[in-house]
Design an enzyme around this catalytic site. Structure first.
Site, PDB file in Angstrom:
ATOM      1  N   TRP A   1       1.011  -1.228   0.105  1.00 10.94           N
ATOM      2  CA  TRP A   1       0.037   0.086   0.227  1.00 10.94           C
ATOM      3  C   TRP A   1       0.919   1.288   0.017  1.00 10.94           C
ATOM      4  O   TRP A   1       0.501   2.302  -0.793  1.00 10.94           O
ATOM      5  CB  TRP A   1      -0.908  -0.119   1.328  1.00 10.94           C
ATOM      6  CG  TRP A   1      -1.772  -1.435   1.262  1.00 10.94           C
ATOM      7  CD1 TRP A   1      -1.783  -2.388   2.051  1.00 10.94           C
ATOM      8  CD2 TRP A   1      -2.743  -1.725   0.151  1.00 10.94           C
ATOM      9  NE1 TRP A   1      -2.368  -3.291   1.615  1.00 10.94           N
ATOM     10  CE2 TRP A   1      -3.107  -3.069   0.327  1.00 10.94           C
ATOM     11  CE3 TRP A   1      -3.228  -1.108  -1.126  1.00 10.94           C
ATOM     12  CZ2 TRP A   1      -4.156  -3.672  -0.356  1.00 10.94           C
ATOM     13  CZ3 TRP A   1      -4.188  -1.708  -1.904  1.00 10.94           C
ATOM     14  CH2 TRP A   1      -4.629  -3.023  -1.616  1.00 10.94           C
TER      15      TRP A   1
ATOM     16  N   ASP B   1      -2.137   6.479   5.872  1.00  5.80           N
ATOM     17  CA  ASP B   1      -3.170   5.538   5.327  1.00  5.80           C
ATOM     18  C   ASP B   1      -3.500   4.586   6.587  1.00  5.80           C
ATOM     19  O   ASP B   1      -2.463   3.685   7.019  1.00  5.80           O
ATOM     20  CB  ASP B   1      -2.459   4.786   4.192  1.00  5.80           C
ATOM     21  CG  ASP B   1      -3.385   3.712   3.930  1.00  5.80           C
ATOM     22  OD1 ASP B   1      -4.415   3.552   4.423  1.00  5.80           O
ATOM     23  OD2 ASP B   1      -2.951   3.014   2.770  1.00  5.80           O
TER      24      ASP B   1
ATOM     25  N   LYS C   1     -12.925  -1.975   6.713  1.00  9.73           N
ATOM     26  CA  LYS C   1     -12.143  -2.854   7.547  1.00  9.73           C
ATOM     27  C   LYS C   1     -12.470  -2.764   9.005  1.00  9.73           C
ATOM     28  O   LYS C   1     -12.988  -3.790   9.393  1.00  9.73           O
ATOM     29  CB  LYS C   1     -10.631  -2.993   7.256  1.00  9.73           C
ATOM     30  CG  LYS C   1     -10.165  -3.216   5.945  1.00  9.73           C
ATOM     31  CD  LYS C   1      -8.820  -2.743   5.608  1.00  9.73           C
ATOM     32  CE  LYS C   1      -8.555  -2.455   4.204  1.00  9.73           C
ATOM     33  NZ  LYS C   1      -8.469  -4.057   3.329  1.00  9.73           N
TER      34      LYS C   1
HETATM   35  C1  PLP Z   1      -3.598  -0.327   4.196  1.00  9.04           C
HETATM   36  C2  PLP Z   1      -4.577  -0.235   2.996  1.00  9.04           C
HETATM   37  N1  PLP Z   1      -4.268   0.960   2.181  1.00  9.04           N
HETATM   38  C3  PLP Z   1      -5.170   0.996   0.889  1.00  9.04           C
HETATM   39  C4  PLP Z   1      -6.054   0.062   0.632  1.00  9.04           C
HETATM   40  C5  PLP Z   1      -6.788   0.191  -0.677  1.00  9.04           C
HETATM   41  O1  PLP Z   1      -8.010   0.442  -0.303  1.00  9.04           O
HETATM   42  P1  PLP Z   1      -9.236   0.770  -1.221  1.00  9.04           P
HETATM   43  O2  PLP Z   1      -9.786  -0.474  -1.946  1.00  9.04           O
HETATM   44  O3  PLP Z   1     -10.377   1.128  -0.662  1.00  9.04           O
HETATM   45  O4  PLP Z   1      -8.800   1.577  -2.271  1.00  9.04           O
HETATM   46  C6  PLP Z   1      -6.064  -1.151   1.299  1.00  9.04           C
HETATM   47  C7  PLP Z   1      -7.143  -2.263   1.074  1.00  9.04           C
HETATM   48  O5  PLP Z   1      -6.918  -3.607   1.305  1.00  9.04           O
HETATM   49  C8  PLP Z   1      -5.218  -1.289   2.627  1.00  9.04           C
HETATM   50  O6  PLP Z   1      -5.401  -2.337   3.383  1.00  9.04           O
END
Ligand code: PLP
Length: 361
Positions: free
Chosen positions: A103, A172, A196
């Site tokens: 991520w 994030d 989540k």
């Molecule tokens: C830490 C983290 N950031 C970003 C994301 C991506 O999120 P989204 O699917 O809402 O774009 C995830 C998805 O699993 C994640 O675990």
């Protein structure tokens, strides 16, 4: 009574049962409106009350003072990977990132696509992102320092955030928001896809500090500016009403049923201790994250062989333990033990793990 499994999915993930029951009970008539929350206008008093109270509760839960705005956006956390540099990079100044895997790597890529001066100041790529870097050099010239507070895939989590001095932290927190106590004051911006720990897919929480809004360039498209959402209380256009409603119910559950974030953290620590404590007492299951970098939300582990892992996943599912497959990019197993996963579910998992290793070890 519906047959429900122990849900260890990584996201979308378990929601608290009382929240689901509340949704069910007012699905046809939302607060005396004679309509479902799916049908009311976002400009109606019914929805505005939900939105206002969601903001109040989130601010109270996270101890956010008047400098912070709570916004509800769409496009997932992934859209924030591009909106953050677009809105917050200062002209002629670099943007600093820590890379703890997937991520953060994606966030870095999106900032580079925009031609920003991106510096990766700390990384755990040398050991497959099994750990959280200890040393994070801080440059006072940086526009911000970005950290992914919890790596959902690798099962690592920052225990404490780097001290960046006057440089605002951007984080994030998609997979650990509302799970533990932290001091929000060093953060210029926090974002989290809700699916989540905060609600369903379809809404992204953005918490932004006033001084960050002053950075937003006029030249950005309206829907990609944080100021648009801050000035119009996330109602410049139609917001994701149902998802916001569920986030509101989740915030209410944390406050009123659990008793606040400190209580939530204690429950989460207890669940993490239960499963890591067991894993440390044997050598059939191997955790993939270094002990001092372990996530309290996503417990990643391997079994001795891929065949045993396949067998483990099959048998666990047959016993009502769902979502234990590791992310497709890394394989293995992963138990996501977010806020809504009860200690009883973690205990059931540990009992199953013991039994499986006794039969196959
Ligand atoms: C830490 C983290 N950031 C970003 C994301 C991506 O999120 P989204 O699917 O809402 O774009 C995830 C998805 O699993 C994640 O675990």
């Amino acid at each position: 009574m519906a047959q429900r499994i122990h849900n260890f999915n990584a996201g979308p993930a378990a929601l608290p049962l009382p929240v689901l029951e509340q949704i069910q009970s007012e699905m046809l008539d939302f607060r005396g409106s004679g309509m479902s929350v799916l049908e009311v206008s976002h400009r109606s008093k019914w929805f505005e009350e939900v939105l206002d109270d969601a903001i109040v509760r989130i601010k109270r839960l996270l101890k956010l003072d008047d400098r912070f705005h709570v916004l509800f956006l769409q496009g997932g956390a992934s859209t924030q990977f591009c909106m953050v540099p677009m809105n917050l990079a200062l002209p002629g100044k670099p943007v600093d990132y820590t890379d703890t895997g997937t991520w953060s790597t994606k966030a870095i890529k999106e900032a580079r696509i925009q031609g920003k001066d991106v510096r990766v100041t700390a990384s755990s790529a040398d050991r497959e992102f099994r750990y959280i870097p200890r040393e994070v050099p801080v440059d006072p010239d940086a526009s911000y320092l970005h950290v992914t507070s919890n790596n959902t895939i690798r099962g690592t989590q920052w225990r404490s955030f780097p001290d960046a001095g006057a440089v605002p932290l951007v984080s994030d927190m998609s997979s650990d928001i509302f799970s533990r106590v932290f001091d929000p004051s060093p953060f210029g911006l926090i974002y989290a896809g809700a699916q989540k720990n905060a609600g369903p897919a379809g809404v992204t929480l953005v918490i932004v500090r006033n001084d960050m809004l002053e950075r937003v360039p006029d030249s950005l498209p309206t829907m990609l500016k944080y100021t648009t959402f801050a000035e119009k209380k996330s109602m410049f256009n139609t917001p994701p009403c149902f998802a916001i409603y569920v986030v509101w119910l989740v915030a209410r559950w944390i406050e009123e049923t659990v008793g606040g974030i400190d209580k939530m953290e204690a429950v989460n620590r207890g669940k993490a201790d239960l499963i890591y404590g067991y894993m440390d007492s044997q050598d059939f299951y191997r955790g993939t994250a270094d002990a001092d970098s372990r996530s309290w939300m996503n417990v990643t582990f391997r079994l001795p062989t891929p065949e045993l892992e396949a067998q483990f996943l099959k048998e666990s599912l047959a016993q009502g333990l769902g979502g234990l497959k590791g992310h497709r990019s890394v394989g293995g197993c992963r138990a996501s033990i977010y806020n809504a996963v009860k200690v009883e579910s973690v205990q059931t998992l540990v009992d199953f793990m013991k039994d499986f290793s006794r039969r196959n070890g």
